[in-house]
Scaffold this motif. Sequence first.
Motif, PDB file in Angstrom:
ATOM      1  N   ASP A  60      57.863   6.361   2.668  1.00  0.00           N
ATOM      2  CA  ASP A  60      58.899   6.318   1.838  1.00  0.00           C
ATOM      3  C   ASP A  60      58.367   6.655   0.499  1.00  0.00           C
ATOM      4  OD1 ASP A  60      60.650   5.426  -0.196  1.00  0.00           O
ATOM      5  OD2 ASP A  60      61.303   3.536   0.834  1.00  0.00           O
ATOM      6  N   VAL A  66      59.583  11.504  13.038  1.00  0.00           N
ATOM      7  CA  VAL A  66      58.215  11.146  13.561  1.00  0.00           C
ATOM      8  C   VAL A  66      58.349  11.089  14.957  1.00  0.00           C
ATOM      9  CG1 VAL A  66      56.720   9.092  13.573  1.00  0.00           C
ATOM     10  CG2 VAL A  66      57.432   9.811  11.341  1.00  0.00           C
ATOM     11  N   ASP A  67      59.599  10.306  15.314  1.00  0.00           N
ATOM     12  CA  ASP A  67      59.774  10.051  16.838  1.00  0.00           C
ATOM     13  C   ASP A  67      60.164  11.331  17.402  1.00  0.00           C
ATOM     14  OD1 ASP A  67      59.103   7.414  16.985  1.00  0.00           O
ATOM     15  OD2 ASP A  67      61.332   6.777  16.448  1.00  0.00           O
ATOM     16  N   PRO A  88      62.115   9.790   8.219  1.00  0.00           N
ATOM     17  CA  PRO A  88      61.239   8.950   9.424  1.00  0.00           C
ATOM     18  C   PRO A  88      61.822   9.294  10.904  1.00  0.00           C
ATOM     19  CG  PRO A  88      63.010   7.505   7.966  1.00  0.00           C
ATOM     20  CD  PRO A  88      63.073   8.955   7.462  1.00  0.00           C
ATOM     21  N   GLU A  89      63.035   9.661  11.042  1.00  0.00           N
ATOM     22  CA  GLU A  89      63.642  10.391  12.461  1.00  0.00           C
ATOM     23  C   GLU A  89      62.589  11.294  13.028  1.00  0.00           C
ATOM     24  OE1 GLU A  89      66.370   8.205  10.047  1.00  0.00           O
ATOM     25  OE2 GLU A  89      65.461  10.059   9.710  1.00  0.00           O
ATOM     26  N   ASP A 107      54.817   1.066  12.316  1.00  0.00           N
ATOM     27  CA  ASP A 107      56.075   0.905  11.423  1.00  0.00           C
ATOM     28  C   ASP A 107      56.056  -0.342  10.649  1.00  0.00           C
ATOM     29  OD1 ASP A 107      57.565   3.325  12.182  1.00  0.00           O
ATOM     30  OD2 ASP A 107      57.819   2.277  14.009  1.00  0.00           O
ATOM     31  N   TYR A 151      57.857   0.833   5.013  1.00  0.00           N
ATOM     32  CA  TYR A 151      57.808   1.889   4.223  1.00  0.00           C
ATOM     33  C   TYR A 151      56.994   3.079   4.696  1.00  0.00           C
ATOM     34  CZ  TYR A 151      53.276  -0.533   3.161  1.00  0.00           C
ATOM     35  OH  TYR A 151      52.152  -0.914   3.440  1.00  0.00           O
ATOM     36  N   THR A 152      56.336   2.952   5.791  1.00  0.00           N
ATOM     37  CA  THR A 152      56.015   4.150   6.588  1.00  0.00           C
ATOM     38  C   THR A 152      56.036   3.929   8.067  1.00  0.00           C
ATOM     39  OG1 THR A 152      53.869   3.277   6.960  1.00  0.00           O
ATOM     40  CG2 THR A 152      53.805   3.962   4.966  1.00  0.00           C
ATOM     41  N   SER A 153      56.263   5.063   8.719  1.00  0.00           N
ATOM     42  CA  SER A 153      56.402   5.173  10.286  1.00  0.00           C
ATOM     43  C   SER A 153      55.232   6.134  10.567  1.00  0.00           C
ATOM     44  CB  SER A 153      57.904   5.791  10.705  1.00  0.00           C
ATOM     45  OG  SER A 153      57.920   5.862  11.890  1.00  0.00           O
ATOM     46  N   HIS A 154      54.393   5.702  11.553  1.00  0.00           N
ATOM     47  CA  HIS A 154      53.303   6.343  11.893  1.00  0.00           C
ATOM     48  C   HIS A 154      53.088   6.499  13.562  1.00  0.00           C
ATOM     49  CE1 HIS A 154      48.682   6.397  12.196  1.00  0.00           C
ATOM     50  NE2 HIS A 154      49.055   7.443  12.473  1.00  0.00           N
ATOM     51  N   TRP A 167      55.614   9.394   8.318  1.00  0.00           N
ATOM     52  CA  TRP A 167      56.577   9.468   7.275  1.00  0.00           C
ATOM     53  C   TRP A 167      56.206   8.129   6.241  1.00  0.00           C
ATOM     54  CZ3 TRP A 167      59.980   5.401   5.782  1.00  0.00           C
ATOM     55  CH2 TRP A 167      60.816   5.696   4.611  1.00  0.00           C
TER      56      TRP A 167
END
Length: 136
Positions: free
Chosen positions: A129, A87-88, A84-85, A106, A109-112, A127
Motif C-alpha cells: 500500500d 500479485v495473484d 494487489p490483484e 497478506d 497493507y501488503t500482499s506477497h 504489492w
Amino acid sequence: MAYKLFPHVPVADLERSRSFYQALGWRTAPGMAEGHSMVLDLGEDFGVTLVERRFMQQAIGEDQELADPRRTVSGSFVLIVDIPEEVDALVERAVTAGATAGHRKDDGYTSHRVFADPDGHRWNIVWADPIVLTRD
C-alpha cells in the motif's frame, strides 16, 4: 545517481525460459536475443538477462560454480506490482506456465506471493500500500 538493473539469470534451456516468461507477459527487448542469452524488458531501466547455464559458467570461469537454484538459494528476485490483484494474477500465470507456487502472505497493507520458475529461481511478487509506505 540513477542506475539500471539487468541481473543475469542462468537457465538450462533458453527457449523453455523464453516461453515461460512470455506467458507471464514479459517481452524480449528488441535486438537483445541472440545466441546464448536474451534480455527481458520489464520497464524503464530494468530487465532480466537470461543466459544459458553452460555459457554463463564459461563466462564466470572455473574459480566459482553456479548454484543450482532448485537446491540452493543464493538470492531471489522481488518484483513490486502496482495493484494487489496483480500479485495473484502474475503468480497464477506463472503456475500455468510451469512454475511452482510458494508461500503467500497478506497482512492488509501488503500482499506477497512466491513462485519458482522452471529452473528453480525464486520470484517474490509484492504489492505494498503506497499510503503505508510513505508514512513517517
